[in-house]
Design an enzyme around this catalytic site. Structure first.
Site, short mmCIF file in Angstrom:
data_model
loop_
_atom_site.label_atom_id
_atom_site.label_comp_id
_atom_site.label_asym_id
_atom_site.label_seq_id
_atom_site.Cartn_x
_atom_site.Cartn_y
_atom_site.Cartn_z
N GLU A 105 0.91 -1.45 -0.04
CA GLU A 105 0.06 -0.38 0.41
C GLU A 105 0.95 1.31 -0.15
OE1 GLU A 105 -2.18 -1.49 3.42
OE2 GLU A 105 -4.01 -0.99 3.02
N GLU A 125 -3.94 -9.62 3.75
CA GLU A 125 -4.48 -9.18 5.61
C GLU A 125 -5.91 -10.14 6.32
OE1 GLU A 125 -3.88 -6.72 2.97
OE2 GLU A 125 -2.83 -5.28 3.96
#
Ligand code: 3HC
Ligand code: NAI
Length: 699
Positions: A105, A125
């Site tokens: 990210e 995640e």
């Protein structure tokens, strides 16, 4: 500060340096924003490269920080990404080795990305019960396309950078470096080539649409639903990516944020995060420091080519380690090899193994009938009949032939490892390696540490376990070690439930609904009911006052040993594993109940689950207190990887902590008042009682 700043001519380089994997903890986040401030204030700097030191670009947000104040402290990850994105000078991510989660990210917030080949790229995640919470669900679809991005986000699987670079139209990587070694130089050159480019490209500005829109997301939702029972996160990933295609970037980010925070508090995510850390903690032994010198293990001998010997051998062949197998007779060796070949051929047929790999593996295997041929091997694992006399004969031979320093391991499931060690003149070299069946499939390995097992032997076998891709947990010596000692109490409780009014199917269904892969009666049929019968017969001698249900003995007296005889608690059709309830078994249970004078009562699923799970928990508390297990989280790992305990509950100890130990003991006290149960059974283990009194938890 765990990021450092350097200037190379007109290019500033910020290097994250937070070993082991540059987790984006507070000090690293601060290091990045401080570096950005320095670079932006220095007129000589034209562009900024951000990279990672050591073995990762970044493994993502610091998992150890979750749930602490530090995770929330500014600059949080979104703020850091904002600083990169809003920089007036171009920011280039130089990516290598591992770029995962928040690390990816962060890179997506940069203006450009250059990647080394061989980099593992993932948004994992979901494996922690979360979704990417720093823009991953909004930015990745913009650079990869909606479908490839959603697949990555929902699966959490890593993909190699060179594969991603080949996706048509991808904008994830602006350039692929020639090699990991040349990345730093190439990143500097690339930075110089874009130093004057304006306006700076921003991923957030890229379009994000799917041509089939609603229909595609409906399809994705259906797929995910089937795959992710018990876990809320995968479906939420679909919602967030859909928002990326339908909402303005900022609104999509807000949706992602809200879902991320909600998921963070779910018991499922807490359990998965617990397991992530527990699995890594399991490899650490309190009095065996990580720098303990290890013995070199380049070749293995396996004694016994039966069910376990064959499976154990395959693990080593798969890892490229040569194995010499010893048996008493050539026919036994031939049978063992034929089984190994059959297993590999099935994998080749399913396309899971390439034919040339199969032959390479088989070429690592040699056989012998003669102990003198084992002299050169570094470690031996014994998997012969479970009889102490046979073990004694084998270990005396091993003591005679194995070179000094070789590790002598036993796969015994019930025998005393200290006693086995005493058959040799080198008990410090002896250790238990308790594999689970099928040994080539099951991840769990209980490493049984004898009284005299040397520390370097422990360090070595833990490393060997990692090499053969097992999750190893250390157990002290006791009857049943960690896993089977606990399962015995669970089995006893299952028997009491039948006597009081349940059917096997009712018990199995309740605990399977809780999430177990298999209930106790289906599991008994799979493992063979005769095994439990043999153990109980021993117990009737050893512990005549211990209360047992006799129903399972009656079943065995009828020869209903389980799947292998086509009949156990259930019936089985040849070639199939479906458990079909049998009316005669139910009648047998009822008749036995009547003979005991018991009036059956209706038992709720909740009571079934609690009695089964808390019976595990109480025995585990004894195991912990006796030092058989080093820590509660090790017991969770044993149950998740070896016994089909539901991962979303995080293991029996984590589950008990989540329920609250006070509530666990309250329920146990209630069960102890039940006249049919064994009151002693429910006496809280001293450790459990103490933790309740102190208001503490296991973990
Ligand atoms: N944070 C903190 N520590 C981490 C970490 C992370 N993200 N990832 C790994 N570690 C630690 C491990 O706990 C372990 O520590 P230890 O040595 O003290 O036990 C050490 O790094 C090495 O880990 P592994 O044994 O797993 O080493 P490998 O080399 O086999 O694998 C890896 C490295 C591929 C990075 C693997 O550890 C991994 O998959 N990590 C998980 C990555 C992950 O889930 N990232 C997402 C985090 S959540 C997030 O980013 C939220 C964001 O969207 C807001
Ligand atoms: P098995 O009966 O399938 O295989 C044992 C093999 O050892 C046979 O091939 C036999 O010929 C050979 N053998 C016997 N005595 C020998 C000797 N003196 N020298 C050389 N070879 C000899 O048994 P299995 O199931 O493989 O079990 C082996 C060991 O693994 C036992 O200690 C058992 O308790 C343990 N174990 C078994 C598990 C299982 O689920 N089957 C699980 C975990 C451990």
């Amino acid at each position: 500060m765990t990021a450092h700043y350097q200037v190379h001519g007109d290019i500033a380089v910020i290097t994250m340096n937070n070993p082991p994997v540059n987790g984006l903890g507070l000090s690293t986040r601060l290091g990045i924003t401080d570096g950005m401030a320095l670079a932006n204030a220095d007129a000589a700097v034209k562009a900024i490269v951000i990279t990672g030191a050591g073995k990762a670009f970044s493994g993502g947000a610091d998992i150890k920080e979750f749930g602490t104040d530090k995770a929330l402290q500014e600059p949080n990850l979104n703020s850091v990404i904002g600083v990169l994105e809003n920089s007036d000078k171009p920011v280039i991510a130089a990516i290598h080795s591992v770029v995962m989660g928040g690390g990816l990210e962060l890179a997506l917030g940069c203006h450009y990305r250059i990647a080394a080949p061989g980099t593992s790229v993932a948004l994992p995640e979901v494996k922690l019960g979360l979704l990417p919470g720093a823009g991953g669900t909004q930015r990745l679809p913009r650079v990869l396309g909606v479908e490839p991005a959603l697949n990555m986000i929902v699966s959490g699987e890593a993909i190699k950078s060179e594969m991603l670079a080949m996706l048509p139209g991808q904008k994830l990587f602006d350039k692929m470096a020639a090699s990991a070694e040349s990345l730093a130089e190439e990143a500097l050159a690339f930075a110089r080539s874009v130093a004057d480019a304006r306006p700076l490209p921003l991923v957030r500005k890229l379009p994000c649409k799917h041509p089939q829109g609603d229909a595609y997301f409906q399809f994705a939702r259906n797929m995910v639903k089937g795959m992710s029972k018990n876990f809320p996160a995968p479906a939420k990933c679909v919602d967030a990516v859909e928002a990326a295609t339908k909402k303005k970037f900022e609104d999509g980010m807000a949706t992602e944020r809200e879902i991320f925070i909600n998921l963070m508090w779910t018991p499922e995510s807490k359990s998965l995060r617990h397991l992530f850390l527990a699995e890594r903690a399991a490899s650490k032994i309190p009095d065996v420091p990580s720098d303990t010198a290890q013995r070199a293990i380049q070749s293995i001998a396996v004694i016994g080519a039966g069910t376990m010997g064959g499976g154990i051998t395959m693990n080593f062949l798969n890892a490229g380690i040569p194995v010499k197998m010893l048996e008493m007779k050539q026919e036994a060796l031939d049978r063992g090899i034929a089984t190994i070949r059959k297993n590999y051929e099935a994998q080749v047929k399913k396309g899971k193994l390439k034919a040339d790999k199969y032959e390479q593996r088989m070429a690592l295997l040699s056989t012998t009938l003669n102990y003198d041929d084992l002299t050169g091997t570094d470690m031996v694992i014994e998997a012969v009949f479970e009889e102490i006399g046979v073990k004694e004969a084998v270990f005396k031979e091993l003591d005679r032939v194995m070179k000094p320093g070789a590790i002598l391991a036993s796969n015994t499931s019930t025998l005393d490892v200290n006693k086995i060690a005493s058959f040799t003149k080198r008990p410090e070299d002896v250790v238990g390696l308790h594999f689970f069946s099928p040994a080539n499939v099951m991840k769990l390995l209980e490493v049984v540490r004898g009284e005299k097992t040397a520390r370097d032997v422990m360090a070595t076998v833990m490393a060997v376990a990692k090499k053969i891709k097992k999750t190893a947990v250390v157990s002290g010596v006791c009857d049943g070690f960690i896993g089977n000692r606990m399962i015995e109490q669970y089995g006893r409780q299952g028997g009491f439930l039948l006597d009081e009014g349940c059917t096997p199917a009712q018990v199995d269904k309740a605990i399977e609904k809780f999430g177990f892969a298999m209930g106790p009666f289906r599991m008994g049929d799979l493992a063979g009911n005769d095994i439990g019968w043999a153990i109980r017969k021993r117990r009737y001698q050893e512990k005549p006052n211990m209360k047992y249900s006799k129903t399972a003995d009656l079943l065995c007296e009828k020869g209903r040993f389980g799947q292998k005889t086509g009949a156990g608690w259930y019936d089985y059709v040849a070639g199939k594993r479906d458990a079909i309830p049998n009316a005669e078994v139910v009648a047998m249970i009822e008749a036995h109940r009547t003979s005991l004078g018991i009036t059956p009562r209706k038992i709720s699923d909740e009571e079934i689950v609690q009695r089964l799970v808390f019976s595990l928990v109480n025995e585990a508390a004894h195991i912990l207190e006796e030092g058989i297990a080093n820590k509660a989280s090790d017991i969770d790992i044993v149950y998740i990887f070896g016994y089909g305990f539901p991962a979303h509950r995080g293991g029996p100890m984590n589950y008990a902590d989540q329920v609250g130990l006070f509530n666990v003991v309250q329920a146990m006290n209630r069960f102890a008042r039940n006249p049919m149960d064994d009151a002693n059974f429910w006496k809280p283990a001293p450790l459990l009682a103490r933790l309740v009194a102190e208001g503490k938890t296991f973990n």
